[in-house]
Scaffold this active site. Structure first.
Site, mmCIF file in Angstrom:
data_model
loop_
_atom_site.group_PDB
_atom_site.id
_atom_site.type_symbol
_atom_site.label_atom_id
_atom_site.label_comp_id
_atom_site.label_asym_id
_atom_site.label_seq_id
_atom_site.Cartn_x
_atom_site.Cartn_y
_atom_site.Cartn_z
ATOM 1 N N CYS A 1 0.824 -1.203 0.000
ATOM 2 C CA CYS A 1 0.000 0.000 0.000
ATOM 3 C C CYS A 1 0.857 1.252 0.000
ATOM 4 O O CYS A 1 1.681 1.442 0.879
ATOM 5 C CB CYS A 1 -0.916 0.003 1.219
ATOM 6 S SG CYS A 1 -1.919 1.482 1.360
ATOM 7 N N ALA B 1 2.671 -3.768 -21.737
ATOM 8 C CA ALA B 1 3.858 -3.927 -22.592
ATOM 9 C C ALA B 1 4.042 -5.398 -22.928
ATOM 10 O O ALA B 1 4.283 -6.222 -22.046
ATOM 11 C CB ALA B 1 5.096 -3.376 -21.880
ATOM 12 N N ASP C 1 6.531 -5.943 -29.024
ATOM 13 C CA ASP C 1 6.566 -4.653 -29.714
ATOM 14 C C ASP C 1 5.237 -3.909 -29.606
ATOM 15 O O ASP C 1 4.953 -3.006 -30.389
ATOM 16 C CB ASP C 1 6.948 -4.842 -31.182
ATOM 17 C CG ASP C 1 5.950 -5.718 -31.944
ATOM 18 O OD1 ASP C 1 5.041 -6.293 -31.300
ATOM 19 O OD2 ASP C 1 6.092 -5.831 -33.173
#
Length: 272
Positions: free
Chosen positions: A117, A257, A260
């Protein structure tokens, strides 16, 4: 700045016997679990916060925490830092100028912060919403650099590979080279460690970016913005608050991600 540690080589994992259950068999075997210990952050002899963290790279953690929480404005204000082991955990003892120490009264955190947290102990909702200084663009960001970094990033997360329970962050330069990786049970702790490394080494941050294995939450954007980091790329997704903060602070935030491909949520004009 004087740095010292009285802590023995950190134990970041614990070996234990576990029972693996499957559809056809049950088997006892050896396994590793990640360690988290209470780490007290103290300034001028007074404990400011206690975080649960993985007990390595704590000098960098103390420096990075001090900077990203706005307790000091630059590394030169950290007069000394000493890591000391106690009976119930570890204390990072730091000395800062008196005017900075007095300002902590307006930035109180609760005595405990959970490892997962980044808001624990923040005194008000207004404090959560505070935005950092606008971040300079820092140069163009490259999808190719992300693609080159991703396989190496997975290889270098040794603690996660051993336990499956650690977050990783990396500093990636404009060429897609990973210059450093830091891991911790808390994603914000890992980023503080990486930022401490960036400041201590004086790495050129232009054109580089932070790559994180976790979701991109608001506190990661906030910490990056405080250090003038203009790019944050996550393997997972961002939160809505993270996107809004990134847009307002000038951080280009990307998620999902994969090779590519990625999704850019703020300041997409910086990408090539």
């Amino acid at each position: 700045m004087s740095l010292a540690t009285d802590v023995a080589a950190p134990t970041t994992t614990h070996r234990m016997t576990v029972l693996r259950l499957g559809p056809d068999a049950a088997q006892f075997c050896d396994d590793a679990v990640v360690e988290e210990v209470p780490v007290a952050i103290a300034y001028n002899g007074i404990v400011h916060a206690v975080m649960l963290a993985t007990p390595d790279d704590l000098e960098e953690f103390g420096l990075g925490f001090s900077l990203t929480e706005g307790i000091i404005a630059d590394a030169e204000e950290l007069e000394s830092l000493r890591v000391v082991e106690g009976c119930d955990g570890i204390e990072v003892r730091m000395e800062i100028p008196m005017e900075r120490f007095m300002a902590l009264k307006g930035k109180r955190r609760s005595i405990a912060g959970r490892s997962g947290c980044g808001v624990c102990g923040v005194e008000s909702l207004q404090a959560i919403a505070r935005s950092g200084q606008p971040v300079p663009s820092g140069g163009r960001l490259s999808v190719g650099a992300v693609e080159r970094a991703l396989p190496r990033f997975a290889e270098r997360q040794t603690l996660h590979r051993a336990t499956g329970a650690a977050h990783g962050v990396a500093w990636v330069n404009a060429a897609g080279e990973i210059l450093a990786v830091r891991e911790d049970v808390g994603r914000h702790n890992a980023l503080d460690k990486l930022i401490g490394w960036l400041v201590r080494t004086g790495v050129d941050r232009r054109g580089g970016f932070v790559l994180t294995s976790s979701r991109a939450s608001y506190e990661l954007v906030q910490k990056a913005a405080r250090l003038g980091i203009s790019g944050l790329v996550a393997i997972s997704a961002p939160t809505g608050m993270a996107v809004r903060m990134a847009e307002s602070c000038g951080v280009s935030l990307a998620g999902f991600a994969r090779g590519d491909r990625l999704v850019v949520y703020s300041h997409g004009d910086r990408w090539v």
